[in-house]
Design an enzyme around this catalytic site. Structure first.
Site, PDB file in Angstrom:
ATOM      1  CD  GLU A 255      39.150  18.528  37.793  1.00  0.00           C
ATOM      2  OE1 GLU A 255      40.129  18.061  37.212  1.00  0.00           O
ATOM      3  OE2 GLU A 255      38.832  19.727  37.749  1.00  0.00           O
TER       4      GLU A 255
ATOM      5  CG  HIS B  49      36.518  23.184  40.752  1.00  0.00           C
ATOM      6  ND1 HIS B  49      37.540  23.720  40.011  1.00  0.00           N
ATOM      7  CD2 HIS B  49      36.537  21.856  40.493  1.00  0.00           C
ATOM      8  CE1 HIS B  49      38.150  22.758  39.329  1.00  0.00           C
ATOM      9  NE2 HIS B  49      37.557  21.604  39.611  1.00  0.00           N
TER      10      HIS B  49
ATOM     11  CG  ASP C 298      36.306  26.836  39.143  1.00  0.00           C
ATOM     12  OD1 ASP C 298      37.006  26.409  40.081  1.00  0.00           O
ATOM     13  OD2 ASP C 298      36.037  26.164  38.128  1.00  0.00           O
TER      14      ASP C 298
HETATM   15  C1  ACM Z   1      36.440  19.834  34.117  1.00  0.00           C
HETATM   16  O1  ACM Z   1      37.170  20.094  33.142  1.00  0.00           O
HETATM   17  N1  ACM Z   1      36.959  19.767  35.338  1.00  0.00           N
HETATM   18  C2  ACM Z   1      35.014  19.587  33.973  1.00  0.00           C
END
Ligand code: ACM
Ligand code: ZN
Length: 510
Positions: A311, A252, A173
């Site tokens: 996201e 991410h 991440d």
């Molecule tokens: C998440 O909490 N962005 C999966």
């Protein structure tokens, strides 16, 4: 996980949760009604055995699918449930276990261990038990804070005692890449290390900070070598826990772009509003992902790989010449479809290698890949939609299963929503209006521990426990057995045992 942040207090005060009367004080021995998750069927019998004697008593184990099927006749169980089911008898002279598979024997032994550690004696009894859902999981974010192998193994041990069977390993991440990849050494030489131990000191204005070369004095971080992963996998397999690695795409990926800047859209710096997306236009991005995934597939035997999908900002893609060219060539009408193109393409790649994909519920946008399993996190809506489209779903909603949220008003660092034990226990995916005919699409439930706020190992455990006890019970026990006051009594007793075992458990020490 970027939503709902906000520090909620700084004092560690052990109060409130999970402090019912002490389990079994003078009650005359532990019984099946005292364990977590609550077993499906049981009976007590005359007799009581000292727990230390129980550990030394002869054990008769019979593995026979036919015998177990006969015992379970009429209960309408499916094959995977039969594989996990067990019959356990604690007699005065011996322990008897019957199961269709070593997995069932393992679960019988977990029940036995829990009984023996709850009290100095155990009441003679029988248990006939099987799981409700096949995915009973915990996710650990090792990117934002890195705990390492011993910590992971310790939590796998507790998961096993709770009959949980899926460990979702969030390995990569923005703030750190934590997995050795031979084809791309910069991922760990550079982006497993950063100057600031604290995530919020590192992340500036919603954008990541700097990374440091491996070996830089004072650098914070770490990563798993392939040898470490092999050791974790062996440890997990002994406990019938499957480890599902997550390799995030296309969002991410701030750290990936720091290690390999060509993976970002080719836009001038000032014209790149999004900071953590890969470029889904460039062919070289797919080459990168495929090479990484090949190493991941070689390492992890699990049927699934989690490809993230959550996201991703898509504003760069609107302007990037490579993304625009890709959209034109593939007839894609929106940037959501461009993300879907990437996920479908990675699914095809996974299938070619005998694997299936799981993604966060954003993978629904722009069209779901044909065989993808959805992890429903933004509430349950995404999960329900995926089920309506004929897909499998794992429920892990922020409303109940985000373990970075605080569990009492005075809790030490935590994200900004209130998620006490009772709220975690209250969730039941089948109460979301899923038709019985679609029930097989509900693979199960999972608690997620994101670690923006969680640096220390003790803090991570305090966020996990006792809430993981509640998720374990929802995952295993029949809905008809759920009873919060009774669960609280059992959770309090098990918390006391867990503390003696060296775990930090939130709540009043008993
Ligand atoms: C998440 O909490 N962005 C999966
Ligand atoms: Zn691009």
């Amino acid at each position: 996980m970027r939503q709902f942040h906000g520090i909620l207090g700084i004092l560690v005060v052990f109060t409130v949760v999970c402090c019912g009367p002490k389990q079994n004080e003078g009650a005359g021995g532990a019984q099946p009604k005292d364990i977590i998750p609550a077993p499906v069927e049981y009976a007590v019998q005359p007799g009581i055995i000292r727990s230390d004697e129980l550990a030394r008593m002869p054990e008769k184990v019979r593995i026979s699918e036919g015998a177990v099927r006969r015992r379970l006749k009429g209960r309408g169980l499916v094959d995977w449930q039969i594989k996990s089911a067990y019959w356990l008898e604690v007699g005065k002279k011996r322990v008897t276990i019957e199961a269709a598979d070593p997995e069932g024997v393992f679960y019988a032994r977990q029940s036995l261990k829990m009984l023996a550690s709850l009290d100095s004696s155990v009441v003679c009894c029988t248990i006939l038990d099987w799981p409700r859902f096949r995915h009973r999981g915990i996710m650990l974010d090792e990117s934002r804070n890195f705990q390492g192998k011993d910590f992971v193994m310790k939590q796998l041990d507790m998961m096993a005692l709770l009959k949980m069977n899926r460990f979702h390993f969030h390995l990569v991440d923005n703030p750190g890449w934590r997995l050795q990849i031979d084809a791309y050494p910069r991922l760990t030489q550079l982006t497993a290390w950063r100057p600031e131990p604290d995530f919020w000191d590192w992340e500036k204005d919603e954008v990541g900070g700097d990374f440091l070369e491996e070996g830089t004095p004072g650098a914070y971080g770490g990563y798993y070598t392939k040898q470490d992963i092999a050791e974790i996998l062996a440890f997990a397999a002994e406990r019938h826990i499957e480890v599902i690695p997550e390799i995030e795409m296309p969002g991410h990926n701030y750290e990936t772009r720091a290690a390999y800047p060509d993976l970002a859209c080719s836009l001038p710096e000032a014209d790149r509003p999004d900071q953590w997306e890969l470029c889904p236009g460039k062919e070289s991005t797919y080459e990168f992902l495929e090479k990484v995934l090949l190493e991941v597939f070689d390492l992890f035997p699990c049927e699934y790989v989690h490809i993230g999908g959550d996201e991703a900002g898509k504003r760069n893609w609107e302007r990037c010449p490579d993304c625009q060219a890709r959209m034109k060539a593939e007839g894609l009408e929106s940037v959501e479809e461009l993300q879907s193109y990437m996920i479908r393409r990675m699914e095809r790649f996974a299938h070619e290698h005998g694997k299936r994909i799981i993604g966060w519920d954003e993978i629904l946008e722009g069209g779901l890949a044909p065989d993808a399993t959805v992890m429903s996190w933004r509430g349950t809506e995404g999960g329900l939609r995926a089920i309506a489209e004929g897909h499998d779903v794992i429920f892990t909603p922020t409303t109940h299963y985000y373990l970075d949220y605080h569990q009492a008003p005075d809790q030490y660092r935590a994200a900004g929503r209130y998620q006490p034990l009772e709220n975690v226990y209250a969730f039941d995916p089948m109460e979301e209006g899923i038709a019985e005919a679609d029930a097989h699409h509900v693979l199960g439930v999972q608690g997620n521990l994101w670690t923006e706020w969680v640096h220390e190992a003790w803090h991570a455990e305090m966020m996990l426990y006792p809430r993981a006890f509640a998720i374990a019970e929802t995952g295993w026990s029949p809905a008809s057995r759920k009873d919060y006051p009774d669960f609280e009594r059992r959770a309090s007793a098990w918390a006391a045992v867990a503390r003696k075992m060296g775990y930090t458990v939130y709540g009043q020490p008993n």
